[in-house]
Design an enzyme around this catalytic site. Sequence first.
Site, short mmCIF file in Angstrom:
data_model
loop_
_atom_site.label_atom_id
_atom_site.label_comp_id
_atom_site.label_asym_id
_atom_site.label_seq_id
_atom_site.Cartn_x
_atom_site.Cartn_y
_atom_site.Cartn_z
CG HIS A 89 49.08 -1.93 3.54
ND1 HIS A 89 48.11 -0.99 3.23
CD2 HIS A 89 48.52 -2.74 4.47
CE1 HIS A 89 47.01 -1.26 3.93
NE2 HIS A 89 47.24 -2.31 4.70
CG ASP A 91 47.97 -0.15 -0.52
OD1 ASP A 91 48.73 -0.52 0.40
OD2 ASP A 91 47.15 -0.91 -1.06
CG ASP A 122 43.84 -0.97 6.56
OD1 ASP A 122 44.98 -1.43 6.40
OD2 ASP A 122 42.85 -1.34 5.87
CD GLU A 156 46.54 -5.33 2.47
OE1 GLU A 156 46.09 -6.36 2.98
OE2 GLU A 156 45.86 -4.29 2.34
CD GLU A 157 43.64 -1.86 1.98
OE1 GLU A 157 42.95 -2.88 1.78
OE2 GLU A 157 43.83 -1.39 3.10
CG ASP A 185 47.38 -4.50 7.44
OD1 ASP A 185 46.72 -3.48 7.67
OD2 ASP A 185 47.41 -5.07 6.33
CG HIS A 435 38.80 -2.11 4.28
ND1 HIS A 435 38.80 -3.21 3.47
CD2 HIS A 435 40.09 -1.90 4.62
CE1 HIS A 435 40.05 -3.66 3.34
NE2 HIS A 435 40.84 -2.87 4.05
N1 LIG Z 1 42.11 -6.71 9.38
C1 LIG Z 1 43.07 -6.91 8.35
C2 LIG Z 1 42.60 -6.29 7.11
C3 LIG Z 1 43.37 -6.74 5.90
C4 LIG Z 1 42.47 -6.74 4.71
O1 LIG Z 1 41.47 -6.06 4.67
N2 LIG Z 1 42.82 -7.53 3.70
C5 LIG Z 1 42.03 -7.68 2.53
C6 LIG Z 1 42.88 -8.43 1.54
C7 LIG Z 1 42.12 -8.98 0.39
C8 LIG Z 1 41.50 -10.15 0.35
N3 LIG Z 1 40.95 -10.25 -0.88
C9 LIG Z 1 41.26 -9.15 -1.52
N4 LIG Z 1 41.98 -8.38 -0.75
C10 LIG Z 1 40.75 -8.44 2.86
O2 LIG Z 1 39.72 -8.14 2.24
O3 LIG Z 1 40.79 -9.35 3.70
ZN LIG Z 2 45.75 -3.15 5.86
ZN LIG Z 3 42.91 -2.71 4.38
#
Ligand SMILES: NCCCC(=O)N[C@@H](Cc1c[nH]cn1)C(=O)O
Ligand SMILES: [Zn+2]
Ligand SMILES: [Zn+2]
Length: 464
Positions: A89, A91, A122, A156-157, A185, A435
Amino acid sequence: MDPKLGRMTLKEWVAIESDSVQPVPRFRQELFRMMAVAADTLQRLGARVASVDMGPQQLPDGQSLPIPPVILAELGSDPTKGTVCFYGHLDVQPADRGDGWLTDPYVLTEVDGKLYGRGATDNKGPVLAWINAVSAFRALEQDLPVNIKFIIEGMEEAGSVALEELVEKEKDRFFSGVDYIVISDNLWISQRKPAITYGTRGNSYFMVEVKCRDQDFHSGTFGGILHEPMADLVALLGSLVDSSGHILVPGIYDEVVPLTEEEINTYKAIHLDLEEYRNSSRVEKFLFDTKEEILMHLWRYPSLSIHGIEGAFDEPGTKTVIPGRVIGKFSIRLVPHMNVSAVEKQVTRHLEDVFSKRNSSNKMVVSMTLGLHPWIANIDDTQYLAAKRAIRTVFGTEPDMIRDGSTIPIAKMFQEIVHKSVVLIPLGAVDDGEHSQNEKINRWNYIEGTKLFAAFFLEMAQLH
Ligand SMILES: NCCCC(=O)N[C@@H](Cc1c[nH]cn1)C(=O)O
Ligand SMILES: [Zn+2]
Ligand SMILES: [Zn+2]
């Protein structure tokens, strides 16, 4: 930009503010630009590229914004070769210099071999590492050892909005020839030791609204005569989890897979320097003291986190308000074999029960806004062996076999809809700070990760 292959650099990709979390037109435009740039990069590599229109995203306030297109790209269609599909992803999470970034989050900046920038690890860096691995074969004028497909999204985010419908629609078209699916990811659990990931937790995200009226109150004029929404909400949120991290929702642990001695041994085999992990996380003390307990509580037990309160007064200063309507936000990370709809019922029943005991005249509404399933794979599948061999070649070591405490919704969707083996091959180090402020990818990880993917193609060709 590499003039020969038209390849973009990580610096150029990070400069695009492709934030999908803040639903505002400026970031959406950036997301569309990001997807167009990536489609162009893949086209220049010789891929057949489709940018699939994803329609509008309906926002909670009734407005809508366009969802950036998903890229479906294909390189090679030799029926004698295996086909590996890579998901990534482009984004990113929000990033603001004022939030504690030491450098501009959208200017990739190298300090001591670390490349700082939002999306560096990420997930822009890993997506480019895949593209770089393909272009290495092109530059050497060598045939690709496997057919390669890319599915790259821009939401994705924000919970991979509308992606499941697309995967369902493309099941017998784009995905028909796919043998293996790879996602990069997530992160290693070490600074230097590579890992392969075979499971992730799911996530049920809840909103609990407590409302007296749509306007705030003056606490001098109304304080003392009201059921205050915030007091109700704090009691509701306070009823969810105890101080040792145990979730208090009745029945929530019922379906969690029982622990076996064999499973405990898999945690014992993992090298995790707890002291280093604690220091690099800048946390004084975790809830658990042993490596095994820490790993189990991140990977194989559920957890409940309270994220925030919408409508609460959160500015500096001493405003004397009673908020009239507040929304608490929390989520539960799910593990095998917890069931999303059973969790929704258990949480709703629990909150209704706690609320009714308060005899409040306010209105409470509970909603589950996301229900993402946990995922676990069979580590004996061919591509797990190929990934292990490629790691031995590039890093000269055995990988850590790990799970991930966060959620990669697409992993489970692929498993359920496409019915193909999914593997997560991370290339970022444990301290990359996805993040967080000052997200980075190490130059070493980025380059060795690119080599790893190239070696993986070769191993897949041998094993298929
Ligand atoms: N280490 C992998 C990170 C992927 C990630 O941060 N995914 C998000 C997806 C999500 C879950 N609920 C809302 N978005 C996460 O927070 O796990
Ligand atoms: Zn990611
Ligand atoms: Zn992420």
